[in-house]
Design a protein around this motif. Structure first.
Motif, PDB file in Angstrom:
ATOM      1  N   CYS A 265      45.073  42.231  31.213  1.00 43.79           N
ATOM      2  CA  CYS A 265      44.640  44.298  30.406  1.00 43.79           C
ATOM      3  C   CYS A 265      44.371  43.780  29.413  1.00 43.79           C
ATOM      4  O   CYS A 265      42.977  44.238  29.012  1.00 43.79           O
TER       5      CYS A 265
ATOM      6  N   LYS B 124      35.604  62.370  36.641  1.00 44.77           N
ATOM      7  CA  LYS B 124      35.955  61.414  36.503  1.00 44.77           C
ATOM      8  C   LYS B 124      37.037  61.320  35.783  1.00 44.77           C
ATOM      9  O   LYS B 124      37.427  59.803  35.668  1.00 44.77           O
TER      10      LYS B 124
ATOM     11  N   ASP C  11      35.974  45.233  28.844  1.00 48.51           N
ATOM     12  CA  ASP C  11      35.067  46.281  28.785  1.00 48.51           C
ATOM     13  C   ASP C  11      34.781  47.470  27.376  1.00 48.51           C
ATOM     14  O   ASP C  11      34.225  48.104  27.223  1.00 48.51           O
TER      15      ASP C  11
ATOM     16  N   ILE D  85      46.759  51.832  38.249  1.00 47.50           N
ATOM     17  CA  ILE D  85      46.664  50.354  39.349  1.00 47.50           C
ATOM     18  C   ILE D  85      46.351  49.192  38.250  1.00 47.50           C
ATOM     19  O   ILE D  85      47.440  48.520  38.841  1.00 47.50           O
ATOM     20  N   SER D  86      46.182  49.837  37.270  1.00 52.59           N
ATOM     21  CA  SER D  86      45.929  48.187  36.518  1.00 52.59           C
ATOM     22  C   SER D  86      47.372  47.841  35.343  1.00 52.59           C
ATOM     23  O   SER D  86      47.422  46.604  35.723  1.00 52.59           O
TER      24      SER D  86
ATOM     25  N   ASP E 109      40.627  42.978  30.037  1.00 48.32           N
ATOM     26  CA  ASP E 109      40.082  44.235  30.581  1.00 48.32           C
ATOM     27  C   ASP E 109      39.475  44.013  29.398  1.00 48.32           C
ATOM     28  O   ASP E 109      38.273  45.110  29.523  1.00 48.32           O
TER      29      ASP E 109
ATOM     30  N   GLU F 233      43.758  57.162  37.453  1.00 51.80           N
ATOM     31  CA  GLU F 233      44.069  56.429  38.815  1.00 51.80           C
ATOM     32  C   GLU F 233      43.195  54.578  38.067  1.00 51.80           C
ATOM     33  O   GLU F 233      44.648  54.066  38.730  1.00 51.80           O
ATOM     34  N   GLU F 234      42.438  54.411  37.536  1.00 50.56           N
ATOM     35  CA  GLU F 234      42.743  53.542  37.451  1.00 50.56           C
ATOM     36  C   GLU F 234      43.725  52.552  36.285  1.00 50.56           C
ATOM     37  O   GLU F 234      43.261  51.315  36.415  1.00 50.56           O
TER      38      GLU F 234
ATOM     39  N   LYS G 229      48.927  43.961  37.210  1.00 47.36           N
ATOM     40  CA  LYS G 229      48.063  43.441  36.042  1.00 47.36           C
ATOM     41  C   LYS G 229      48.886  42.971  35.193  1.00 47.36           C
ATOM     42  O   LYS G 229      49.750  43.669  34.544  1.00 47.36           O
TER      43      LYS G 229
ATOM     44  N   VAL H  62      39.816  59.464  38.129  1.00 46.48           N
ATOM     45  CA  VAL H  62      39.288  58.472  38.797  1.00 46.48           C
ATOM     46  C   VAL H  62      40.348  57.630  37.041  1.00 46.48           C
ATOM     47  O   VAL H  62      40.177  56.452  37.726  1.00 46.48           O
ATOM     48  N   LYS H  63      39.635  57.583  36.029  1.00 49.84           N
ATOM     49  CA  LYS H  63      40.026  57.601  35.029  1.00 49.84           C
ATOM     50  C   LYS H  63      41.258  56.929  35.104  1.00 49.84           C
ATOM     51  O   LYS H  63      41.733  56.076  34.416  1.00 49.84           O
TER      52      LYS H  63
END
Length: 187
Positions: free
Chosen positions: A148, A128, A155, A138-139, A151, A134-135, A143, A131-132
């Motif tokens: 951002c 997890k 979020d 990529i963001s 987002d 990586e996100e 973006k 993945v955070k």
């Protein structure tokens, strides 16, 4: 947020396994502006936020660059220290008075050796966090700052009420003036 709920957000553990982790956890508190982690040091703990907000930043020559915010229920960990037992590159500052759950990394790794359920929980924890990261990467690459910010509004809207605009601007990689312009355009 309760430690049981935080552990369950990562992965559901059998009752006995969860009790073993919880026995190794201590609750601590620190005031606003406290530096929980410093770059260049091995951090021998994993933390989970019970109450409060923190930021991770890297110190540049003329300014700090914020790259992450954490709030209730989230882990706070120097992955380099956790995985490689090497000094981390980040500073972690408390932006509010915080209550945290803390577990020694060595004790957690010992529990991984003793209990397959805890080992699998630890794998999910690391996955997890990966993945955070990586996100986030990529963001930042694909973006705009306005996207951002949108987002962030979607979020984690409570962060916008609890975190100084200067830290949010730094997180977005823009000046506070540009952030004010983006905010005005969105109204």
């Amino acid at each position: 947020m309760d430690i049981e709920d935080i552990l369950d957000r990562i992965d559901i553990l059998p009752k006995e396994s969860k009790a073993r982790i919880m026995k190794a956890v201590t609750e601590i508190s620190h005031p606003k502006n406290y530096i929980l982690m410093e770059s260049g040091k091995v951090i021998p703990f994993v933390y989970f936020i019970k109450k409060g907000i923190v930021r991770a930043y890297a110190a540049a020559e003329d300014r700090d660059i914020t790259f992450w915010f954490g709030k209730e229920g989230e882990p706070v960990v120097s992955m380099k220290s956790y995985v490689q037992d090497r000094p981390g590159y980040e500073h972690i500052e408390l932006l509010e008075d915080c209550s945290l759950y803390r577990i020694e990394t060595d004790r957690l790794k010992q529990l991984y050796q003793e209990d397959i359920h805890i080992a699998n929980w630890g794998r999910r924890f690391a996955e997890k966090e990966l993945v955070k990261t990586e996100e986030m990467i990529i963001s930042r690459q694909f973006k705009t700052a306005a996207e951002c910010y949108r987002d962030l509004m979607r979020d984690k809207p409570d962060l916008l009420q609890r975190v100084q605009l200067g830290h949010i601007a730094s997180y977005l990689g823009i000046s506070q003036v540009t952030l004010s312009r983006i905010r005005a355009e969105m109204k």
